[in-house]
Design an enzyme around this catalytic site. Structure first.
Site, PDB file in Angstrom:
ATOM      1  N   HIS A  50       9.874  14.762   1.578  1.00 32.43           N
ATOM      2  CA  HIS A  50       9.114  13.808   0.763  1.00 32.43           C
ATOM      3  C   HIS A  50       7.834  14.468   0.223  1.00 32.43           C
ATOM      4  O   HIS A  50       6.819  14.526   0.933  1.00 32.43           O
ATOM      5  CB  HIS A  50       8.764  12.570   1.581  1.00 32.43           C
ATOM      6  CG  HIS A  50       9.936  11.698   1.878  1.00 32.43           C
ATOM      7  ND1 HIS A  50      10.328  10.683   1.044  1.00 32.43           N
ATOM      8  CD2 HIS A  50      10.824  11.726   2.899  1.00 32.43           C
ATOM      9  CE1 HIS A  50      11.402  10.089   1.549  1.00 32.43           C
ATOM     10  NE2 HIS A  50      11.727  10.708   2.672  1.00 32.43           N
TER      11      HIS A  50
ATOM     12  N   SER B  98     -10.690 -14.393  -4.226  1.00 31.62           N
ATOM     13  CA  SER B  98     -10.698 -14.341  -2.769  1.00 31.62           C
ATOM     14  C   SER B  98     -11.955 -13.687  -2.234  1.00 31.62           C
ATOM     15  O   SER B  98     -12.234 -13.776  -1.045  1.00 31.62           O
ATOM     16  CB  SER B  98      -9.477 -13.557  -2.281  1.00 31.62           C
ATOM     17  OG  SER B  98      -9.617 -12.187  -2.618  1.00 31.62           O
ATOM     18  N   GLY B  99     -12.698 -13.007  -3.096  1.00 30.11           N
ATOM     19  CA  GLY B  99     -13.838 -12.222  -2.649  1.00 30.11           C
ATOM     20  C   GLY B  99     -13.507 -10.748  -2.534  1.00 30.11           C
ATOM     21  O   GLY B  99     -14.390  -9.917  -2.393  1.00 30.11           O
ATOM     22  N   GLY B 100     -12.207 -10.413  -2.598  1.00 29.86           N
ATOM     23  CA  GLY B 100     -11.786  -9.025  -2.506  1.00 29.86           C
ATOM     24  C   GLY B 100     -11.784  -8.332  -3.855  1.00 29.86           C
ATOM     25  O   GLY B 100     -12.022  -8.945  -4.901  1.00 29.86           O
ATOM     26  N   VAL B 101     -11.470  -7.048  -3.833  1.00 35.24           N
ATOM     27  CA  VAL B 101     -11.475  -6.226  -5.042  1.00 35.24           C
ATOM     28  C   VAL B 101     -10.405  -6.687  -6.032  1.00 35.24           C
ATOM     29  O   VAL B 101     -10.658  -6.819  -7.229  1.00 35.24           O
ATOM     30  CB  VAL B 101     -11.244  -4.739  -4.686  1.00 35.24           C
ATOM     31  CG1 VAL B 101     -11.161  -3.881  -5.941  1.00 35.24           C
ATOM     32  CG2 VAL B 101     -12.346  -4.235  -3.772  1.00 35.24           C
ATOM     33  N   ASP B 102      -9.198  -6.948  -5.538  1.00 33.53           N
ATOM     34  CA  ASP B 102      -8.055  -7.176  -6.412  1.00 33.53           C
ATOM     35  C   ASP B 102      -8.238  -8.394  -7.308  1.00 33.53           C
ATOM     36  O   ASP B 102      -8.044  -8.321  -8.520  1.00 33.53           O
ATOM     37  CB  ASP B 102      -6.776  -7.336  -5.579  1.00 33.53           C
ATOM     38  CG  ASP B 102      -6.628  -6.250  -4.537  1.00 33.53           C
ATOM     39  OD1 ASP B 102      -7.217  -5.166  -4.732  1.00 33.53           O
ATOM     40  OD2 ASP B 102      -5.950  -6.479  -3.534  1.00 33.53           O
ATOM     41  N   SER B 103      -8.587  -9.525  -6.705  1.00 31.22           N
ATOM     42  CA  SER B 103      -8.740 -10.737  -7.510  1.00 31.22           C
ATOM     43  C   SER B 103      -9.936 -10.625  -8.446  1.00 31.22           C
ATOM     44  O   SER B 103      -9.909 -11.146  -9.566  1.00 31.22           O
ATOM     45  CB  SER B 103      -8.875 -11.966  -6.609  1.00 31.22           C
ATOM     46  OG  SER B 103     -10.038 -11.892  -5.800  1.00 31.22           O
TER      47      SER B 103
ATOM     48  N   GLY C 169      15.799   6.566   0.563  1.00 33.63           N
ATOM     49  CA  GLY C 169      16.316   5.268   0.975  1.00 33.63           C
ATOM     50  C   GLY C 169      16.918   5.341   2.358  1.00 33.63           C
ATOM     51  O   GLY C 169      17.180   6.429   2.881  1.00 33.63           O
TER      52      GLY C 169
ATOM     53  N   GLU D 171       5.889  13.251  -1.912  1.00 32.10           N
ATOM     54  CA  GLU D 171       4.923  12.231  -2.315  1.00 32.10           C
ATOM     55  C   GLU D 171       3.942  11.852  -1.218  1.00 32.10           C
ATOM     56  O   GLU D 171       2.899  11.239  -1.501  1.00 32.10           O
ATOM     57  CB  GLU D 171       5.652  10.975  -2.806  1.00 32.10           C
ATOM     58  CG  GLU D 171       6.388  10.174  -1.746  1.00 32.10           C
ATOM     59  CD  GLU D 171       7.805  10.646  -1.481  1.00 32.10           C
ATOM     60  OE1 GLU D 171       8.609   9.836  -0.986  1.00 32.10           O
ATOM     61  OE2 GLU D 171       8.120  11.826  -1.754  1.00 32.10           O
TER      62      GLU D 171
ATOM     63  N   CYS E 155      15.158  13.097  -0.961  1.00 33.14           N
ATOM     64  CA  CYS E 155      15.819  12.621   0.245  1.00 33.14           C
ATOM     65  C   CYS E 155      17.176  11.993  -0.096  1.00 33.14           C
ATOM     66  O   CYS E 155      18.089  12.699  -0.487  1.00 33.14           O
ATOM     67  CB  CYS E 155      14.898  11.650   0.995  1.00 33.14           C
ATOM     68  SG  CYS E 155      15.389  11.365   2.721  1.00 33.14           S
ATOM     69  N   TYR E 156      17.338  10.676   0.029  1.00 31.62           N
ATOM     70  CA  TYR E 156      18.609  10.038  -0.337  1.00 31.62           C
ATOM     71  C   TYR E 156      18.966  10.343  -1.786  1.00 31.62           C
ATOM     72  O   TYR E 156      20.142  10.527  -2.126  1.00 31.62           O
ATOM     73  CB  TYR E 156      18.509   8.529  -0.120  1.00 31.62           C
ATOM     74  CG  TYR E 156      19.748   7.758  -0.529  1.00 31.62           C
ATOM     75  CD1 TYR E 156      20.847   7.655   0.325  1.00 31.62           C
ATOM     76  CD2 TYR E 156      19.816   7.119  -1.771  1.00 31.62           C
ATOM     77  CE1 TYR E 156      21.978   6.941  -0.045  1.00 31.62           C
ATOM     78  CE2 TYR E 156      20.943   6.405  -2.143  1.00 31.62           C
ATOM     79  CZ  TYR E 156      22.023   6.315  -1.283  1.00 31.62           C
ATOM     80  OH  TYR E 156      23.146   5.608  -1.657  1.00 31.62           O
TER      81      TYR E 156
ATOM     82  N   LYS F 173      -4.544   0.422  -5.039  1.00 28.35           N
ATOM     83  CA  LYS F 173      -5.915  -0.028  -4.811  1.00 28.35           C
ATOM     84  C   LYS F 173      -6.937   0.829  -5.537  1.00 28.35           C
ATOM     85  O   LYS F 173      -7.853   0.301  -6.188  1.00 28.35           O
ATOM     86  CB  LYS F 173      -6.205  -0.040  -3.307  1.00 28.35           C
ATOM     87  CG  LYS F 173      -7.610  -0.461  -2.930  1.00 28.35           C
ATOM     88  CD  LYS F 173      -7.844  -1.945  -3.159  1.00 28.35           C
ATOM     89  CE  LYS F 173      -7.108  -2.760  -2.132  1.00 28.35           C
ATOM     90  NZ  LYS F 173      -7.470  -4.204  -2.202  1.00 28.35           N
TER      91      LYS F 173
END
Length: 516
Positions: free
Chosen positions: A172, A226-231, A56, A174, A83-84, A372
């Site tokens: 970090h 939307s035409g994208g992967v997510d929707s 953070g 990650e 970290c924090y 994603k």
């Protein structure tokens, strides 16, 4: 998920918090991100296999900074502070946390002092590169703790409690810039937490379908494609849950990539049999964007106009109670902190902060805690064609946020043609699948050029291509020079009004992938 199958991540405001979750999910361990306001009784009831305290931007000595109940360290549950999170563990245990002589940001090298537990497989004396990002540091380990690693600027780069399963790292693990970070997290998850690697795309689909059915019951839902992967993945998942009670609405807002509308209609009508309504609203969206240059205002106007269009389309569907969106974790973390945490807003995503407050539908966001590549895995599990799930990401606001400055029909046409040439050449070179995302940007500047022995004063197109695992960090893609040169030549020769092409060599961070 049972307690042996899940990890609790406490978000103290790091922009990498969801990346921690991504790494845990990569290990097939389910995890959830929650704010530090969760009290000790809630944590006991959650019964996680382990707890990770994120980084953070704050100092443990600051005013009104997020903290933790000291009893968290007495539960007997393994804890890893990053970290924090590490500084907070030291502070709560009586250790010395002080402002470092100089801020340590970027690559550093640590020396492993103790090789067991968290650093199993490294060996004492091993040196390994890590990614640091801190102003404070732990100067002395608290009583009862021992140092596990150090660096030239950080005397306590990692530590552990001698009797309890408590660990902290100043760096970090990650991020991809810590090459052996995944090993460290694996050691924590499986050697220390004894977690069960049982989280898969198949299990996610089963759980999500069940939750959608229980929530929607016999009501109807609409989904904005939307035409994208997510929707597309969100729509396929909800369709599996409620079938014909889902109507997909594809809004042609005039800001689409070339061939976008035709591909969506082919996939969802012909291949999946989903009920699809196509709304032509190009004039409406361009009208709403007239004269607008600020990217945040663009996103807000697009988000509000989307909802207006959905309301009108929903009247034709019937009693609609729910709106399905393909919101992902990165959308949420960049717009506002997940679950009320303290993370900083980077930009408002049209389907998160861009939604107006008096929304007439309840939102269903089944992918809200996925990244994603996880969404792509879910799409394959649901049987979506590879042409759909393998597409490069495309923002919901479309080309509007790839046109810097004002948006009008002529500038959209210019960018659409340049973008189509760019992607066509990438595919022709066999590079499309090596690149996480590639797109063209129309800049709000003009430059002098010479074409056909005549002076020109025309538009500039910027090209962007990045490699990434999750969209949270990214590196610019190094094109073969002949490919990049060929792309630039085609765009300048074939797109009217463009006389210069530039290539973006910024990584994320410090830049974002999209320009707006």
């Amino acid at each position: 998920m049972t307690e042996s199958q899940r990890v609790l991540i406490v978000d103290f405001g790091s922009q990498y918090t969801q990346l921690i979750a991504r790494r845990v999910r990569e290990a097939h361990v389910y995890c959830e991100i929650h704010p530090p306001t969760r009290d000790i009784e809630w944590i006991r009831a959650f019964r996680p296999a382990g707890i990770i305290l994120s980084g953070g931007p704050n100092s443990v000595y600051g005013d009104d900074v997020p903290t933790a109940d000291p009893r968290l360290l007495e539960l007997g549950i393994p804890v890893l502070g990053i970290c924090y999170g590490m500084q907070l563990m030291a502070h709560l245990s009586g250790g010395a946390v002080r402002r470092a002589g100089e801020r340590e940001y970027g690559r550093a090298e640590i020396e492993i002092v103790g090789g067991d537990g968290l650093f199993e497989g490294f060996g004492a004396g091993c040196r390994t590169p890590v990614w640091m990002s801190h102003g404070d540091r732990v100067d002395e380990a608290p009583a009862g703790w021992e140092v596990l690693a150090r660096s030239g600027n950080t005397p306590v780069a990692a530590f552990r409690h001698r009797e309890r399963p408590l660990f902290g790292v100043q760096f970090h693990p990650e991020v991809a810039h810590t090459p052996r970070g995944a090993e460290i997290l694996h050691n924590f998850l499986f050697r220390i937490c004894r977690a069960t690697p049982s989280w898969t795309a198949g299990r996610f689909v089963e759980q999500a379908v069940r939750e959608v059915r229980e929530r929607v019951l016999d009501r109807r839902a609409i989904c904005g494609l939307s035409g994208g992967v997510d929707s597309a993945v969100a729509a396929a998942l909800v369709y599996r849950a409620i079938g014909s009670r889902l109507t997909c609405i594809f809004v042609d807002h005039g800001l689409l990539r070339q061939g976008e509308r035709e591909q969506v209609e082919r996939t969802f009508r012909a291949e999946l049999g989903v009920r699809l309504v196509v709304v032509d609203a190009a004039g409406r969206f361009l009208g709403a964007l007239a004269g607008v240059e600020d990217p945040e205002e663009k996103r807000r106007r697009i988000g509000h106009t989307f909802i207006d269009v959905f309301e009108e389309a929903a009247r034709e569907v019937g009693d609609v109670g729910f709106l399905v969106q393909g919101t992902l974790y990165p959308d949420v973390i960049e717009s506002a902190a997940p679950r009320g945490g303290p993370s900083v807003t980077i930009k408002t995503h049209h389907n998160v902060g861009g939604l107006r407050p008096n929304l007439p539908f309840e939102l269903i966001e089944p992918l809200r805690e996925l990244f994603k590549d996880e969404a792509r895995q879910v799409g394959r599990e649901l049987g979506l064609p590879e042409q759909t799930v393998g597409r490069h990401p495309f923002p919901g606001p479309g080309l509007a946020v790839r046109i810097l400055g004002c948006v009008d029909a002529a500038r959209v046409a210019t960018l659409r043609q340049a973008d189509a040439i760019y992607l066509e050449e990438i595919r022709r070179a066999g590079l499309y699948d090596q690149i996480w995302q590639a797109f063209a940007v129309l800049l709000p500047v003009r430059s002098v050029g010479v074409m056909g022995d005549e002076r020109t004063y025309a538009d500039v197109v910027a090209l962007r291509a990045v490699t990434s695992l999750d969209g949270m960090t990214a590196d610019w893609y190094e094109f073969p020079h002949d490919v990049l040169g060929g792309i630039a030549t085609r765009i300048i020769n074939e797109v009217p009004g463009v006389n210069r092409v530039v290539y973006d060599v910024s990584s994320k961070p410090p830049a974002t992938i999209e320009w707006e």
